[in-house]
Scaffold this motif. Structure first.
Motif, PDB file in Angstrom:
ATOM      1  N   ALA A 102       1.807   3.932  -2.353  1.00 28.08           N
ATOM      2  CA  ALA A 102       2.691   2.775  -2.188  1.00 28.08           C
ATOM      3  C   ALA A 102       2.516   1.858  -3.395  1.00 28.08           C
ATOM      4  O   ALA A 102       3.445   1.144  -3.785  1.00 28.08           O
ATOM      5  N   SER A 103       1.336   1.886  -3.997  1.00 34.17           N
ATOM      6  CA  SER A 103       1.095   1.058  -5.195  1.00 34.17           C
ATOM      7  C   SER A 103       2.113   1.397  -6.280  1.00 34.17           C
ATOM      8  O   SER A 103       2.697   0.504  -6.894  1.00 34.17           O
ATOM      9  N   TYR A 127      -0.846  -8.907   1.246  1.00 39.26           N
ATOM     10  CA  TYR A 127      -1.541  -7.892   0.448  1.00 39.26           C
ATOM     11  C   TYR A 127      -1.666  -8.409  -0.989  1.00 39.26           C
ATOM     12  O   TYR A 127      -0.659  -8.692  -1.629  1.00 39.26           O
ATOM     13  N   ASN A 177      -0.837  -6.281   6.251  1.00 40.89           N
ATOM     14  CA  ASN A 177      -2.228  -6.366   5.845  1.00 40.89           C
ATOM     15  C   ASN A 177      -2.387  -7.780   5.299  1.00 40.89           C
ATOM     16  O   ASN A 177      -1.641  -8.129   4.381  1.00 40.89           O
ATOM     17  N   ASP A 205       7.628  -3.258   2.961  1.00 42.96           N
ATOM     18  CA  ASP A 205       6.479  -2.366   2.830  1.00 42.96           C
ATOM     19  C   ASP A 205       6.117  -1.854   4.227  1.00 42.96           C
ATOM     20  O   ASP A 205       5.661  -2.625   5.076  1.00 42.96           O
ATOM     21  N   ILE A 207       3.916   0.672   4.827  1.00 44.25           N
ATOM     22  CA  ILE A 207       2.793   1.598   4.623  1.00 44.25           C
ATOM     23  C   ILE A 207       2.018   1.876   5.909  1.00 44.25           C
ATOM     24  O   ILE A 207       1.421   2.932   6.057  1.00 44.25           O
ATOM     25  N   TYR A 208       2.046   0.928   6.860  1.00 46.98           N
ATOM     26  CA  TYR A 208       1.334   1.168   8.125  1.00 46.98           C
ATOM     27  C   TYR A 208       2.244   1.745   9.203  1.00 46.98           C
ATOM     28  O   TYR A 208       1.891   1.773  10.384  1.00 46.98           O
ATOM     29  N   SER A 232       3.881   5.417   2.410  1.00 48.49           N
ATOM     30  CA  SER A 232       2.769   6.090   1.733  1.00 48.49           C
ATOM     31  C   SER A 232       2.164   7.148   2.636  1.00 48.49           C
ATOM     32  O   SER A 232       2.263   7.063   3.866  1.00 48.49           O
ATOM     33  N   SER A 234      -1.012   7.365   2.534  1.00 47.15           N
ATOM     34  CA  SER A 234      -2.400   6.884   2.600  1.00 47.15           C
ATOM     35  C   SER A 234      -2.904   6.629   4.019  1.00 47.15           C
ATOM     36  O   SER A 234      -4.002   7.033   4.362  1.00 47.15           O
ATOM     37  N   LYS A 235      -2.126   5.944   4.832  1.00 48.05           N
ATOM     38  CA  LYS A 235      -2.709   5.381   6.053  1.00 48.05           C
ATOM     39  C   LYS A 235      -2.504   6.273   7.272  1.00 48.05           C
ATOM     40  O   LYS A 235      -3.429   6.926   7.710  1.00 48.05           O
ATOM     41  N   ARG A 243      -3.292   9.830  -3.450  1.00 44.20           N
ATOM     42  CA  ARG A 243      -2.421   8.969  -4.241  1.00 44.20           C
ATOM     43  C   ARG A 243      -0.949   9.392  -4.173  1.00 44.20           C
ATOM     44  O   ARG A 243      -0.328   9.759  -5.187  1.00 44.20           O
TER      45      ARG A 243
HETATM   46  C1  LIG Z   1       0.248  -3.565   2.586  1.00 49.80           C
HETATM   47  C2  LIG Z   1      -0.188  -2.531   1.601  1.00 49.80           C
HETATM   48  N1  LIG Z   1       0.702  -2.071   0.692  1.00 49.80           N
HETATM   49  C3  LIG Z   1       0.338  -1.155  -0.225  1.00 49.80           C
HETATM   50  C4  LIG Z   1      -0.945  -0.630  -0.274  1.00 49.80           C
HETATM   51  C5  LIG Z   1      -1.287   0.408  -1.327  1.00 49.80           C
HETATM   52  O1  LIG Z   1      -1.553   1.656  -0.743  1.00 49.80           O
HETATM   53  P1  LIG Z   1      -1.517   3.064  -1.474  1.00 49.80           P
HETATM   54  O2  LIG Z   1      -1.274   2.830  -2.918  1.00 49.80           O
HETATM   55  O3  LIG Z   1      -2.838   3.693  -1.177  1.00 49.80           O
HETATM   56  O4  LIG Z   1      -0.412   3.850  -0.841  1.00 49.80           O
HETATM   57  C6  LIG Z   1      -1.904  -1.063   0.663  1.00 49.80           C
HETATM   58  C7  LIG Z   1      -3.279  -0.558   0.632  1.00 49.80           C
HETATM   59  O5  LIG Z   1      -4.157  -0.956   1.363  1.00 49.80           O
HETATM   60  C8  LIG Z   1      -1.505  -2.042   1.625  1.00 49.80           C
HETATM   61  O6  LIG Z   1      -2.357  -2.511   2.546  1.00 49.80           O
END
Ligand SMILES: Cc1ncc(COP(=O)(O)O)c(C=O)c1O
Length: 393
Positions: A102-103, A127, A177, A205, A207-208, A232, A234-235, A243
């Motif tokens: 997501a970054s 965040y 977050n 966003d 991501i969650y 993402s 990631s979560k 990544r």
């Molecule tokens: C709200 C939020 N956005 C984006 C990210 C980035 O996550 P990533 O690059 O691992 O997908 C995070 C990571 O903790 C997050 O909490």
């Protein structure tokens, strides 16, 4: 060589304060203490086996070259199918851009959308990297203080009230977050309308997404084809280190985003993309759903425990794996509180200062990223800590 050679914009890029605490936690561990880690934003679950196996196969089959800049078409198709099946959202594969986390998606979208003289509205607390991404563009992060009365989220009213001539976009996160709170569908619809009325851009966003408890979840992609939606692996998918993320891009921006993605990243990580193809198999999704149910148990457990200990939790988090707690009953310096808790009781949590300025000294974030047994141990230690803490100057 000297520090004058560092670009002046770097003065605005602050570190994560929690990294400091993490380094101290590592020292304590090296001295033989068992630290309970509730500070880091990644659960203890491993990446599901099917995903790992697919990665190994990709390596063995030599799938290690660059892919296209916006990612593997078959992965985009899987993501589009996922939106359809799980979120009842019609997202065309052509609108999906695969990114390094997501970054990468946030950096890509903001770079395409925001000029150096413009600003982006965002919630404080929020965040922390977002405001830094904006500052890297020499643009302005316009942080809006949010409180429990709006579930620590921006609302359409706040957006309307704070909108200025140079506002280019609004960036919201649901679940958020550090607060774990959500924006409901009615409010999201109004936010979409207000941003449209202002001729701005909405970035959501998600991501969650997938880690939403006790309620039906939705994606902003189901409500608007004009929003940029960030997600993402990631979560929910337990793939932080791989990544890999994605961005849903409105039609008019696809070519431009593609052009910048080519330049910024060349391509998202190939092996991770092949691995992620198996994230959408039913058996893998069942594993991930079970992990979500486990997180929900932990959420309820920690919420009860912290409330009993006197932490102020006026808004129950409905998603992610965070609890944002008011510690003003115990201290007026939440950073010192986190430090003392770490050193005296070996429980690591994140101070509010990592998420903005607004009432940062009043709040801490707990991440329920450890099993119930460890959470119980953490509560016992915090309970002992507080008994003594109250008597400290
Ligand atoms: C709200 C939020 N956005 C984006 C990210 C980035 O996550 P990533 O690059 O691992 O997908 C995070 C990571 O903790 C997050 O909490």
């Amino acid at each position: 060589m000297n520090k004058d050679q560092i670009a002046s914009r770097m003065q605005h890029i602050s570190p994560f304060y929690v990294m400091d605490l993490l380094a101290q936690a590592k020292q304590l561990e090296a001295q033989g203490h068992e630290v309970i880690h509730l500070e880091v934003g990644e659960p203890d679950f491993p990446t599901p086996d099917a995903i790992k196996t697919a990665a190994i196969q990709a390596i063995e089959q030599g799938k290690t070259k660059y892919t296209g800049a916006t990612g593997l078409p078959e992965l985009k198709d899987k993501i589009a199918g996922y939106y359809q099946q799980r979120l009842k959202a019609c997202v065309d594969s052509k609108n999906i851009i695969i990114t390094p986390g997501a970054s990468g998606a946030l950096q890509l979208a903001l770079s395409v959308l925001v000029n150096s003289n413009q600003s982006v509205l965002m919630a404080d607390p929020g965040y922390p990297c977002n405001r830094h991404f904006v500052r890297l563009l020499d643009a302005c992060a316009h942080s809006i203080p949010v409180e429990a009365n709006t579930r620590y989220q921006l609302t359409h009213r706040l957006i309307e009230q704070h909108w200025q001539e140079n506002t280019a976009a609004v960036l919201i996160a649901s679940p958020s977050n550090p607060t774990g709170t959500l924006i409901d569908q009615g409010e999201m619809t109004k936010i979409i309308e207000v941003v449209k009325k202002k001729k701005g851009i909405l970035l959501v966003d998600e991501i969650y997404q997938g880690l939403v408890y006790d309620q039906q979840e939705f994606s902003a992609a189901a409500l608007s084809s004009e929003a940029f939606v960030i997600n993402s692996f990631s979560k929910f998918f337990s793939m932080t280190g791989w990544r890999l993320g994605w961005l849903v891009v409105p039609d008019a921006f696809i070519d431009t985003v593609d052009r910048l993605a080519q330049n910024l990243f060349l391509a998202p990580p190939t092996i991770s993309q092949y691995a992620a193809l198996s994230a959408f198999e039913e058996s893998t999704l069942n594993v991930l759903d079970a992990q979500r149910d486990e997180l929900n148990k932990r959420r309820k457990f920690l919420l009860n425990g912290l409330t009993e200990l006197g932490f102020g939790i006026s808004v129950k988090p409905g998603g992610a794996f965070y609890i944002y707690a008011d510690v003003s009953k115990f201290t007026d310096d939440s950073f010192k509180f986190c430090n003392d808790l770490l050193h005296q009781s070996h429980v690591a949590i994140t101070p509010g200062i990592d998420f903005g300025d607004h009432q940062a000294n009043r709040y801490v974030r707990f991440a329920y990223t450890q099993n119930l047994e460890k959470l119980q141990l953490a509560l016992d230690r915090i309970s002992d800590f507080l008994t003594l803490y109250k008597h400290q100057p």
